[in-house]
Each structure stands twice: as C-alpha cells, then as structure tokens.
Design a protein around this motif. Structure first.
Motif, mmCIF file in Angstrom:
data_model
loop_
_atom_site.group_PDB
_atom_site.id
_atom_site.type_symbol
_atom_site.label_atom_id
_atom_site.label_comp_id
_atom_site.label_asym_id
_atom_site.label_seq_id
_atom_site.Cartn_x
_atom_site.Cartn_y
_atom_site.Cartn_z
ATOM 1 N N ASP A 1 1.310 -1.209 0.110
ATOM 2 C CA ASP A 1 0.175 0.086 0.026
ATOM 3 C C ASP A 1 1.164 1.137 -0.084
ATOM 4 N N GLN A 2 2.090 1.339 0.553
ATOM 5 C CA GLN A 2 2.886 2.398 0.984
ATOM 6 C C GLN A 2 3.220 2.486 -0.608
ATOM 7 N N THR A 3 3.881 1.692 -1.150
ATOM 8 C CA THR A 3 4.013 1.505 -2.786
ATOM 9 C C THR A 3 2.934 2.451 -3.852
ATOM 10 N N ILE A 4 2.095 1.701 -3.551
ATOM 11 C CA ILE A 4 0.415 2.698 -4.103
ATOM 12 C C ILE A 4 0.568 3.745 -3.870
ATOM 13 N N GLU A 5 0.444 4.546 -2.459
ATOM 14 C CA GLU A 5 0.692 5.368 -2.534
ATOM 15 C C GLU A 5 1.356 7.146 -2.968
ATOM 16 N N LYS A 6 2.810 6.218 -3.099
ATOM 17 C CA LYS A 6 4.118 6.971 -4.328
ATOM 18 C C LYS A 6 3.188 7.228 -4.898
ATOM 19 N N TYR A 7 1.902 6.641 -5.546
ATOM 20 C CA TYR A 7 1.800 7.071 -7.561
ATOM 21 C C TYR A 7 0.532 7.659 -7.573
ATOM 22 N N LEU A 8 -0.066 7.761 -6.255
ATOM 23 C CA LEU A 8 -0.780 8.732 -6.461
ATOM 24 C C LEU A 8 -1.138 10.123 -6.640
ATOM 25 N N ILE A 9 -2.174 10.238 -7.449
ATOM 26 C CA ILE A 9 -2.317 11.836 -7.299
ATOM 27 C C ILE A 9 -2.208 12.514 -6.046
ATOM 28 N N SER A 10 -1.956 14.117 -6.105
ATOM 29 C CA SER A 10 -1.706 14.974 -5.378
ATOM 30 C C SER A 10 -2.717 14.907 -5.133
ATOM 31 N N GLY A 11 -3.677 14.746 -2.973
ATOM 32 C CA GLY A 11 -4.443 14.678 -2.674
ATOM 33 C C GLY A 11 -4.840 13.690 -2.486
ATOM 34 N N TRP A 12 -5.007 12.643 -3.181
ATOM 35 C CA TRP A 12 -5.627 11.319 -3.097
ATOM 36 C C TRP A 12 -4.526 10.711 -2.106
ATOM 37 N N SER A 13 -6.154 9.741 -1.140
ATOM 38 C CA SER A 13 -5.138 8.752 -0.135
ATOM 39 C C SER A 13 -5.531 7.231 -0.822
ATOM 40 N N LEU A 14 -5.539 6.312 -0.284
ATOM 41 C CA LEU A 14 -5.748 5.186 -0.567
ATOM 42 C C LEU A 14 -7.358 4.245 -0.383
ATOM 43 N N ASN A 15 -7.863 5.630 0.629
ATOM 44 C CA ASN A 15 -9.389 5.064 1.021
ATOM 45 C C ASN A 15 -10.259 5.817 0.028
ATOM 46 N N ARG A 16 -9.579 7.172 -1.212
ATOM 47 C CA ARG A 16 -10.221 7.331 -2.505
ATOM 48 C C ARG A 16 -10.140 6.470 -3.421
ATOM 49 N N ILE A 17 -9.742 5.124 -3.211
ATOM 50 C CA ILE A 17 -9.202 4.529 -4.486
ATOM 51 C C ILE A 17 -10.389 3.259 -4.226
ATOM 52 N N ALA A 18 -11.655 2.864 -5.545
ATOM 53 C CA ALA A 18 -11.775 1.650 -4.795
ATOM 54 C C ALA A 18 -11.720 0.436 -4.979
ATOM 55 N N LYS A 19 -12.529 -0.120 -3.780
ATOM 56 C CA LYS A 19 -11.704 -1.769 -2.904
ATOM 57 C C LYS A 19 -11.893 -2.744 -4.078
ATOM 58 N N THR A 20 -12.687 -2.452 -5.666
ATOM 59 C CA THR A 20 -11.872 -3.215 -6.793
ATOM 60 C C THR A 20 -10.422 -3.180 -7.342
ATOM 61 N N ASP A 21 -10.056 -1.728 -7.220
ATOM 62 C CA ASP A 21 -8.761 -1.100 -7.803
ATOM 63 C C ASP A 21 -7.145 -1.197 -7.340
ATOM 64 N N LEU A 22 -7.978 -0.938 -5.796
ATOM 65 C CA LEU A 22 -7.039 -1.570 -4.498
ATOM 66 C C LEU A 22 -6.828 -2.855 -4.571
ATOM 67 N N ILE A 23 -7.640 -3.873 -4.349
ATOM 68 C CA ILE A 23 -7.419 -5.693 -3.875
ATOM 69 C C ILE A 23 -6.726 -5.571 -5.821
ATOM 70 N N ILE A 24 -6.790 -5.586 -6.983
ATOM 71 C CA ILE A 24 -6.335 -5.271 -7.649
ATOM 72 C C ILE A 24 -4.478 -5.170 -7.572
ATOM 73 N N LEU A 25 -4.161 -3.510 -7.503
ATOM 74 C CA LEU A 25 -3.324 -3.358 -7.612
ATOM 75 C C LEU A 25 -2.616 -4.184 -6.755
ATOM 76 N N GLU A 26 -2.868 -4.550 -5.559
ATOM 77 C CA GLU A 26 -2.413 -4.653 -4.143
ATOM 78 C C GLU A 26 -1.549 -6.718 -4.757
ATOM 79 N N ILE A 27 -2.679 -7.144 -5.552
ATOM 80 C CA ILE A 27 -2.355 -8.724 -6.117
ATOM 81 C C ILE A 27 -1.606 -8.204 -6.517
ATOM 82 N N ALA A 28 -1.249 -7.571 -7.732
ATOM 83 C CA ALA A 28 0.244 -6.943 -9.223
ATOM 84 C C ALA A 28 1.587 -6.894 -8.208
ATOM 85 N N LEU A 29 1.165 -6.170 -7.810
ATOM 86 C CA LEU A 29 2.663 -5.238 -6.618
ATOM 87 C C LEU A 29 3.253 -6.451 -5.995
ATOM 88 N N TYR A 30 2.078 -7.123 -5.349
ATOM 89 C CA TYR A 30 2.812 -8.362 -4.223
ATOM 90 C C TYR A 30 3.345 -9.154 -5.029
#
Length: 137
Positions: free
Chosen positions: A62-91
C-alpha cells in the motif's frame, strides 16, 4: 482439471474482496463455493500464496501504491476493487521471483476489465507502470 494462474488470480481477487468485507471468511470453503466444487477439494498453493502474501505485505504494498497516487489522493479514495487488483499485482511484482512483472501488469489489467471499468483499467495500468520503473532500478 486444474486451474491456471489467470483463474487463480481471479479467485484471489474474489477472496481478498470477501475478506475485506468479512475477515471471518473461510478461504477453503469460499474456494469451493466460487468454483462450485468443479476443481475438487484441492486448494491451489498459488491461491494461498497470493492471498497470504498480499495480507502479510499489505503495508509495504500500500505504501508503494500511495507513492504514485495523484496529489491529494489517499488509499481510501481508490475503489476497493482497484485497490485489491493493485495489491495482487504488486505482490507478484515485488515478491514472486519466477514471474515477469509485465505478466502481472497484464493480468491486473484483465482483472480490471472483468471486475471494474475502463477508467479503472487505465488507472491500474498507470500505477503499475510507474511502480515497474522503480522496481527495475
């Protein structure tokens, strides 16, 4: 009949989504429900590796994902589906040695096509492409 890695990623996505909603989800029973028992009782090792790996390394991923978010965005703004997809791929990109990162990115895009929408596909691709640049360094 055996599951391929693409099918296992879909099951990992669905299981992680269920666990996000209800931490009491029994993975093996959930696997039987999702597959309608057509793959027998054999719970795939790679499915367990993905689920456990994402959960065990969630903070770093999740820290890796946060690095690439648009300024002002947080993990909470990402749709759960997208977050889980990102987590699987980054793992996979960070912890699975025998898998080219581009395969993980392509598989994530396929998951986004199936479980999300066109904007999500582009978002997922953008985050993972930036992460790949850093991981290659």
């Amino acid at each position: 009949m055996e599951l391929n890695r693409h099918q296992i990623r879909e099951l990992a996505f669905q299981t992680l989504f269920a666990l996000n909603t209800n931490e009491q989800t029994d993975r093996e029973s959930f696997f039987q429900v999702l597959t309608d028992g057509k793959y027998g009782d054999k719970y795939p090792d790679y499915l367990e590796q993905l689920i456990t790996g994402v959960l065990d390394h969630k903070d770093k991923i999740d820290q890796t994902i946060e690095k690439y978010l648009i300024s002002g965005w947080s993990l909470n703004r990402i749709a759960k589906t997208d977050l889980i997809i990102l987590e699987i791929a980054l793992y996979e990109m960070m912890y699975v040695d025998d898998l080219p990162a581009k395969v993980s990115i392509n598989e994530a895009i396929e998951l986004a096509k199936k479980f999300s929408d066109d904007r999500s596909r582009k978002f997922v691709n953008g985050i993972l492409s930036h992460a790949l640049e850093e991981l290659v360094k």
